[in-house]
Design an enzyme around this catalytic site. Structure first.
Site, PDB file in Angstrom:
ATOM      1  N   SER A 587      35.451 -33.254  -1.125  1.00  0.00           N
ATOM      2  CA  SER A 587      36.588 -32.416  -1.487  1.00  0.00           C
ATOM      3  C   SER A 587      37.619 -32.367  -0.346  1.00  0.00           C
ATOM      4  CB  SER A 587      36.097 -31.012  -1.866  1.00  0.00           C
ATOM      5  OG  SER A 587      37.103 -30.265  -2.489  1.00  0.00           O
ATOM      6  N   ASP A 675      34.874 -33.281 -13.334  1.00  0.00           N
ATOM      7  CA  ASP A 675      35.441 -32.471 -12.246  1.00  0.00           C
ATOM      8  C   ASP A 675      36.762 -31.856 -12.694  1.00  0.00           C
ATOM      9  OD1 ASP A 675      36.397 -31.383  -9.879  1.00  0.00           O
ATOM     10  OD2 ASP A 675      35.884 -33.124  -8.658  1.00  0.00           O
ATOM     11  N   HIS A 707      32.559 -31.039  -9.906  1.00  0.00           N
ATOM     12  CA  HIS A 707      33.126 -31.175  -8.565  1.00  0.00           C
ATOM     13  C   HIS A 707      32.039 -31.245  -7.492  1.00  0.00           C
ATOM     14  CE1 HIS A 707      36.176 -30.994  -5.501  1.00  0.00           C
ATOM     15  NE2 HIS A 707      35.659 -29.890  -4.973  1.00  0.00           N
TER      16      HIS A 707
END
Length: 739
Positions: A587, A675, A707
């Site tokens: 991320s 995601d 995610h």
């Protein structure tokens, strides 16, 4: 000596074997106490889980213990029963007296949800919630979920999805003379494909929550009315007299923003009177409030509160609603309530004997109050640790119950009858289960922990905390704000194998933290011969609100510079190989890693990324948190806002995709097709650009992944591929056979 083929086979099988071995240690997820003989003997029930890799599922099981109080605040612990597997259970909660347990389970044959009540004589109630058709699926996890007993132990309160009419089959328009139902002619509103908003990443099936009550005496189920239509309710509990319900309400107008890992959404603590249907706001009007916890005497309501907008995670204040003692038999009223700030937001951590860095927990433990209804215990990050803090709500003081202990992560499972049940772990030690008796007011530091289940220290792994001091403003073009100290955790193999190749891991978030807890994947990397640097750059939780705020408008600059500064310090002070460096991140951490690859193309030999952020403006229309794209650049956000040309240009200039031409390092990309936070098309775009430029790149696409890329099979596969990628490009580290 092993041949090259043998060494290659060892490298290929090593990650899977290490991960399998270190994943066998269970996580302890829930605990409940029940008083037995004269308040001196207690039965402790725990629920645990661990990956069952051969069966590709999560194995859940229970353990039972007996606790005997002795003189001087001591405890004697013994195992009371053998472990037993937990099957098909979605939620469970013990009644206030511990005499009953409510269990929500899934029936595989029918696909129905059953709510049952169990006691010493067996099952006393069983209700097929799905068959009743009063609501949709029950919320079993996430910010809305709850299962609360009334004080009379005759009613159960929970949250479920609002019931919707089932979609009708499509009309046979293309069949001449086809029969049509009369009601279809009368009602052709075209409702079948109407879009229903949800709460974003990890909450895609959560749209319209409703409060539900199961009356065990009357065997009736009702959906509560009176919750304002602009609110989504959750985290509900009963008022002291069972005549009302306290709940958290999230505003969902004009539309829903992602709620997972976002403590900055507008929400309040509400009281719903069941007789009149009147709903009253107890907390501040414009704030983000959550996690209400009622004291044993029913006079105090503790909760967390943060500011709206800005960072998605932040330093919170601890607030309390207190009221005058009410007479039994009279209607409960909050008219005379008093709102008190017990602990305020901490801008800069204090030092010394009363060191305190602020509160950052997403929720308070369900049972966090001491028996005196004055003190409460909670766990929260404190720099790179997670400690248990005792808060005296009357004196507004904080006592750290675990500061200085060797374990770096402490989490409270329950506090009942002044018995604390907690877990503790460290980067080289899986979670252990411990208990303690809470001492009287003013004597809390005399608390003594007693082991219930001891986890062994993992061989071949050591760890330490590195303190990093960034340069003052003006000394570096990349650090233009303040000079708050930050930290990094260094995990290393045994010194006999030095110098170690280094895997650098900036965390995601960006407002998150790597605390010193057990992480099987990181310990496995150490056993494979790598040192691992977990970087808590400025902007991480646990270091004060000023540190969090310092990152706003400086993403892609300050966080990147801090990570590289931590790497340089580690290389100078530790036995590490500067010629074998790799990046492993997810991320926003992947966003940092890509910037590092672009700025120093020859420095890192490999990179493995999960759910990477690479193109900021592209997230404006694809992410469940578009507000963060503005906040990260220090720009205000409003629901009606549309992007301007100069803002999109600024976002693109901060994006790694704009610097793709500088990337040379081999990159592995792991993404989940579902995601909602960072669209997988970000990785797909990067993959195509790198391939076109001749950079070695590999893309792993997990069709059911979100995610966080969670799930037993997905997590194991991601680790195996990332570890093999690092081994391949950094070379097989020399491992100490004595370890």
């Amino acid at each position: 000596m092993a041949s090259g083929t043998e060494r290659g086979a060892e490298a290929a099988s090593g990650p899977a074997a290490c991960y399998r071995e270190l994943s066998r240690f269970p996580a302890i997820t829930r605990a409940a106490l029940r008083a037995a003989a004269a308040g001196q003997t207690f039965l402790l029930y725990t629920e645990c889980s661990r990956p069952d890799l051969p069966r590709r599922r999560l194995l859940r099981f229970s353990r039972h213990y007996s606790l005997q109080r002795t003189g001087g605040g001591g405890l004697v612990v013994s195992q009371a029963a053998l472990s037993a597997e937990i099957r098909n259970q979605l939620l469970s909660q013990d009644s206030p007296t511990g005499q009953h347990r409510a269990v929500l389970s899934h029936c595989p044959q029918q696909g129905h949800e059953l709510l049952e009540v169990w006691g010493s004589s067996g099952r006393s109630h069983s209700v097929d919630l799905t068959a009743l058709g009063k609501h949709g699926d029950v919320y079993t996890e996430g910010p809305f979920a709850c299962l609360a007993w009334s004080h009379s132990e005759t009613q159960l309160l929970y949250v479920a999805e609002k019931s919707r009419p089932k979609p009708r089959p499509p009309c046979p328009w293309d069949v001449p003379g086809a029969a049509r139902l009369a009601e279809e002619d009368e009602d052709e509103k075209g409702e079948q494909f109407v879009y229903h908003e949800d709460w974003g990443e990890a909450l895609s099936t959560r749209s319209e929550p409703v409060l539900c009550v199961l009356d065990l005496e009357g065997s009736s189920l009702s959906v509560l009315e009176g919750v304002p239509e602009h609110l989504s309710p959750g985290q509900a509990l009963w008022s002291p007299d069972d005549r009302g319900v306290v709940f958290v309400g999230w505003w969902h107008e004009p539309f829903r923003l992602g709620l997972s890992a976002c403590s900055n959404r507008r929400s309040g603590i509400f009281y719903l009177d069941l007789a009149s249907g009147h709903c009253e706001l107890l907390s501040a009007e414009h704030s983000a409030a959550c996690s209400p916890r009622l004291s044993p005497d029913g006079r105090r309501l503790l909760y967390l509160e943060g500011n709206l907008g800005g960072p998605h995670r932040q330093c919170l204040c601890l607030r309390m609603v207190s009221r005058a003692l009410w007479a039994p038999g009279t209607a409960l009223t909050w008219q005379t309530r008093q709102l008190v700030t017990v602990l305020d937001v901490v801008q800069e951590p204090t030092e010394g004997e009363h060191a305190f860095a602020g509160l950052y927990a997403e929720t308070l433990p369900l049972r966090c109050w001491a028996a005196d209804s004055q003190r409460a215990v909670l766990g929260t990050p404190q720099r790179s640790r997670t400690d248990l803090l005792l808060v005296d709500t009357k004196a507004a003081t904080v006592t750290n119950l675990t500061a200085g202990l060797p374990e770096g992560c402490w989490e409270l499972l329950t506090l009942q009858w002044d018995l604390l049940v907690a877990t503790c772990s460290a980067p080289h030690r899986p979670p252990s289960l411990v208990v303690a008796v809470l001492p009287p007011v003013g004597q809390e530091l005399a608390l003594r922990w007693v082991l219930v289940e001891d986890a062994p220290t993992v061989p071949g792994v050591t760890w330490k905390t590195l303190t990093v001091q960034p340069p003052r403003s003006g000394q570096s073009p990349l650090t233009t704000h303040g000079a708050q100290v930050f930290e990094a955790l260094l995990l290393s193999p045994l010194d006999g194998t030095a110098p170690h190749p280094l895997v650098v891991c900036p965390h995601g978030g960006p407002h998150a933290v790597f605390d010193a807890r057990w992480r099987p994947s990181m310990a496995a990397l150490c056993q494979l011969g790598f040192a691992v640097l977990l970087v808590n750059y400025r902007g991480s939780l646990g270091f004060g609100q000023a540190s969090i705020s310092s990152l706003l408008s400086r993403v892609g600059e300050q966080d990147v510079a801090d990570t590289q500064l931590a790497v340089e310090q580690a290389l100078r002070s530790e036995p590490l190989d500067p010629h074998r460096l790799a990046l492993l991140a997810g991320s926003h951490g992947a966003f940092i890693a890509l910037h590092l690859l672009a700025r120093e193309p020859e420095r890192y030999q490999a990179c493995a990324l999960r759910s990477p952020v690479s193109n900021l403006p592209a997230l404006l229309g694809t992410s469940d948190i578009p507000d963060w794209r503005y906040a990260s650049l220090g720009l205000p956000y409003s629901f009606e806002r549309v992007p301007r040309v100069e803002e999109v240009a600024a976002m693109l200039l901060r994006s790694p995709i704009a610097q793709a031409a500088q990337l040379r390092t081999p990159v592995l990309l792991c993404v989940g097709a579902r995601d909602r936070r960072v669209s997988p098309t970000q990785a797909l775009e990067l993959y195509r650009v790198l391939r076109a430029r001749g950079v070695l790149v590999r893309l792993l696409w997990y069709p059911e992944g979100g995610h966080a890329l969670t799930g037993v099979e997905t997590e194991a596969d991601v680790f195996r591929n990332c570890a093999c990628w690092l081994l391949w490009h950094l070379g097989q580290p020399q491992r100490d056979e004595t370890g």
